[in-house]
Design a protein around this motif. Structure first.
Motif, PDB file in Angstrom:
ATOM      1  N   GLY A  92     -19.677 180.769  -5.755  1.00  0.00           N
ATOM      2  CA  GLY A  92     -19.931 180.501  -7.147  1.00  0.00           C
ATOM      3  C   GLY A  92     -19.020 179.407  -7.974  1.00  0.00           C
ATOM      4  O   GLY A  92     -18.964 179.173  -9.151  1.00  0.00           O
ATOM      5  N   SER A  93     -18.248 178.815  -7.070  1.00  0.00           N
ATOM      6  CA  SER A  93     -17.336 177.656  -7.748  1.00  0.00           C
ATOM      7  C   SER A  93     -18.523 176.433  -7.727  1.00  0.00           C
ATOM      8  O   SER A  93     -19.372 176.164  -7.191  1.00  0.00           O
ATOM      9  N   SER A  94     -17.948 175.696  -8.683  1.00  0.00           N
ATOM     10  CA  SER A  94     -18.758 174.361  -8.952  1.00  0.00           C
ATOM     11  C   SER A  94     -18.143 173.199  -8.307  1.00  0.00           C
ATOM     12  O   SER A  94     -18.750 172.072  -8.590  1.00  0.00           O
ATOM     13  N   ALA A  95     -17.020 173.261  -7.484  1.00  0.00           N
ATOM     14  CA  ALA A  95     -16.420 172.054  -6.842  1.00  0.00           C
ATOM     15  C   ALA A  95     -17.329 171.541  -5.915  1.00  0.00           C
ATOM     16  O   ALA A  95     -18.344 172.023  -5.434  1.00  0.00           O
ATOM     17  N   ALA A  96     -17.123 170.363  -5.800  1.00  0.00           N
ATOM     18  CA  ALA A  96     -18.003 169.489  -4.906  1.00  0.00           C
ATOM     19  C   ALA A  96     -17.868 170.110  -3.211  1.00  0.00           C
ATOM     20  O   ALA A  96     -18.901 170.275  -2.772  1.00  0.00           O
ATOM     21  N   ILE A  97     -16.787 170.347  -2.997  1.00  0.00           N
ATOM     22  CA  ILE A  97     -16.349 171.352  -1.736  1.00  0.00           C
ATOM     23  C   ILE A  97     -16.008 172.671  -1.840  1.00  0.00           C
ATOM     24  O   ILE A  97     -14.966 172.857  -2.779  1.00  0.00           O
ATOM     25  N   LYS A  98     -16.872 173.382  -1.867  1.00  0.00           N
ATOM     26  CA  LYS A  98     -16.361 175.168  -2.557  1.00  0.00           C
ATOM     27  C   LYS A  98     -15.098 175.740  -1.754  1.00  0.00           C
ATOM     28  O   LYS A  98     -14.995 175.364  -0.432  1.00  0.00           O
ATOM     29  N   PRO A  99     -14.299 176.100  -2.367  1.00  0.00           N
ATOM     30  CA  PRO A  99     -12.950 176.568  -1.846  1.00  0.00           C
ATOM     31  C   PRO A  99     -13.044 177.830  -0.939  1.00  0.00           C
ATOM     32  O   PRO A  99     -14.001 178.551  -1.249  1.00  0.00           O
ATOM     33  N   LEU A 100     -12.062 177.911  -0.052  1.00  0.00           N
ATOM     34  CA  LEU A 100     -12.306 179.037   0.602  1.00  0.00           C
ATOM     35  C   LEU A 100     -11.101 180.221  -0.063  1.00  0.00           C
ATOM     36  O   LEU A 100     -10.247 180.032  -0.858  1.00  0.00           O
ATOM     37  N   VAL A 101     -11.793 181.450  -0.067  1.00  0.00           N
ATOM     38  CA  VAL A 101     -11.136 182.610  -0.669  1.00  0.00           C
ATOM     39  C   VAL A 101     -10.874 183.569   0.553  1.00  0.00           C
ATOM     40  O   VAL A 101     -11.858 183.562   1.444  1.00  0.00           O
ATOM     41  N   GLU A 102     -10.197 184.616   0.522  1.00  0.00           N
ATOM     42  CA  GLU A 102     -10.069 185.733   1.354  1.00  0.00           C
ATOM     43  C   GLU A 102     -11.203 186.699   1.161  1.00  0.00           C
ATOM     44  O   GLU A 102     -11.438 187.015   0.120  1.00  0.00           O
ATOM     45  N   VAL A 103     -11.731 186.951   2.358  1.00  0.00           N
ATOM     46  CA  VAL A 103     -12.917 188.063   2.118  1.00  0.00           C
ATOM     47  C   VAL A 103     -12.775 189.259   1.609  1.00  0.00           C
ATOM     48  O   VAL A 103     -13.391 189.803   0.969  1.00  0.00           O
ATOM     49  N   ASP A 104     -11.478 189.800   1.827  1.00  0.00           N
ATOM     50  CA  ASP A 104     -11.116 191.027   1.337  1.00  0.00           C
ATOM     51  C   ASP A 104     -11.236 191.207  -0.035  1.00  0.00           C
ATOM     52  O   ASP A 104     -11.411 192.231  -0.729  1.00  0.00           O
ATOM     53  N   SER A 105     -11.028 189.965  -0.536  1.00  0.00           N
ATOM     54  CA  SER A 105     -11.173 190.004  -2.107  1.00  0.00           C
ATOM     55  C   SER A 105     -12.603 189.473  -2.831  1.00  0.00           C
ATOM     56  O   SER A 105     -12.695 189.518  -4.078  1.00  0.00           O
ATOM     57  N   ALA A 106     -13.480 189.068  -1.875  1.00  0.00           N
ATOM     58  CA  ALA A 106     -14.720 188.435  -2.234  1.00  0.00           C
ATOM     59  C   ALA A 106     -15.766 189.486  -2.253  1.00  0.00           C
ATOM     60  O   ALA A 106     -15.767 190.794  -1.792  1.00  0.00           O
ATOM     61  N   THR A 107     -16.694 189.151  -3.192  1.00  0.00           N
ATOM     62  CA  THR A 107     -17.980 190.048  -3.360  1.00  0.00           C
ATOM     63  C   THR A 107     -19.182 189.061  -2.738  1.00  0.00           C
ATOM     64  O   THR A 107     -19.296 188.027  -3.030  1.00  0.00           O
ATOM     65  N   TYR A 108     -19.900 189.838  -1.829  1.00  0.00           N
ATOM     66  CA  TYR A 108     -20.886 189.081  -1.079  1.00  0.00           C
ATOM     67  C   TYR A 108     -22.329 189.509  -1.844  1.00  0.00           C
ATOM     68  O   TYR A 108     -22.543 190.749  -2.040  1.00  0.00           O
ATOM     69  N   LEU A 109     -23.325 188.534  -1.926  1.00  0.00           N
ATOM     70  CA  LEU A 109     -24.649 188.815  -2.552  1.00  0.00           C
ATOM     71  C   LEU A 109     -25.356 188.707  -1.059  1.00  0.00           C
ATOM     72  O   LEU A 109     -25.466 187.552  -0.578  1.00  0.00           O
TER      73      LEU A 109
END
Length: 230
Positions: free
Chosen positions: A136-153
């Motif tokens: 969902g990030s608009s950054a040129a290189i999408k940042p990494l986030v911890e998967v425990d707090s992520a929502t997957y589609l």
């Protein structure tokens, strides 16, 4: 691992496993120069036939980089290519994953598909932290986030990496829901996405084999045409 197509046998065997070419002895590898793997962005890489000390044990699949206490610092420079399929993690930054095991060793992969392979091959080391790109990030290189707090589609009309059934991570649940409204799919946590990655492994692997075989045939045809012209 660097971007250069120079590989020791252990890395070559990883590539062979990823592309489905297995079961050859060191002698046959050395004798048959055509045995190797298709590495995206590099081309066909021939296995060296050199035997490693830990071949035939789980250690041959262990990440080869030294322990890394700060895996997120310059991670695309330190882990430029997925060790299981050879794809550029920078090119596939939007789906990349990274796992830091409890002994400090790190595996950077192109996708949750290849992360699932890493977790299967490293059964004796527990994941200390797992990260995924924030789609969902608009950054040129999408940042990494911890998967425990992520929502997957899962299963949206988004192009998957190493799979036809896309599984993209979002740092924001609201962003995931907005993409779901536009592209469809189902929402899940990391465990749900990983389960789907394992469930689709057979079908995905067959598709990857087919596509890579077609690429190799095209490459060989092009090489023959160039040879005939010369």
């Amino acid at each position: 691992m660097s971007d250069k197509p120079t590989m020791d046998r252990r890395l070559a065997m990883k590539m062979l496993a990823a592309t489905g070419i297995t079961g050859f002895s060191a002698a046959s590898l050395a004798a048959n120069k055509s045995i190797g793997a298709m590495v995206p962005g590099v081309g066909w890489v021939t296995a060296s036939g050199e035997k490693g000390e830990h071949d035939g044990t789980p250690l041959q699949f262990m990440p080869k980089n030294p322990p890394d206490d700060k895996p997120l610092e310059d991670e695309l420079k330190k882990y430029p290519r997925c060790p299981y399929c050879g794809m550029s993690r920078k090119q596939w930054h939007h789906s990349r994953h990274l796992v830091q095991y409890d002994d400090g060793l790190v595996d950077g992969t192109c996708s949750i598909h290849c992360l699932a392979i890493s977790l299967s091959l490293n059964l004796d080391r527990g994941p200390k932290a797992i990260y995924a790109a924030d789609f969902g990030s608009s950054a040129a290189i999408k940042p990494l986030v911890e998967v425990d707090s992520a929502t997957y589609l899962i299963g949206a009309k988004l192009k998957g990496t190493m799979t036809m059934n896309s599984k993209m991570a979002f740092a924001s649940a609201d962003a995931a829901k907005a993409t779901q409204a536009a592209k469809g799919g189902e929402l899940a946590n990391f465990d749900g996405a990983l389960t789907q990655a394992y469930a689709g492994m057979a079908k995905d692997t067959m598709g990857i084999r087919k596509r890579r075989l077609e690429r190799r045939k095209k490459m060989m045809k092009k090489m023959m045409m160039q040879k005939n012209k010369g």
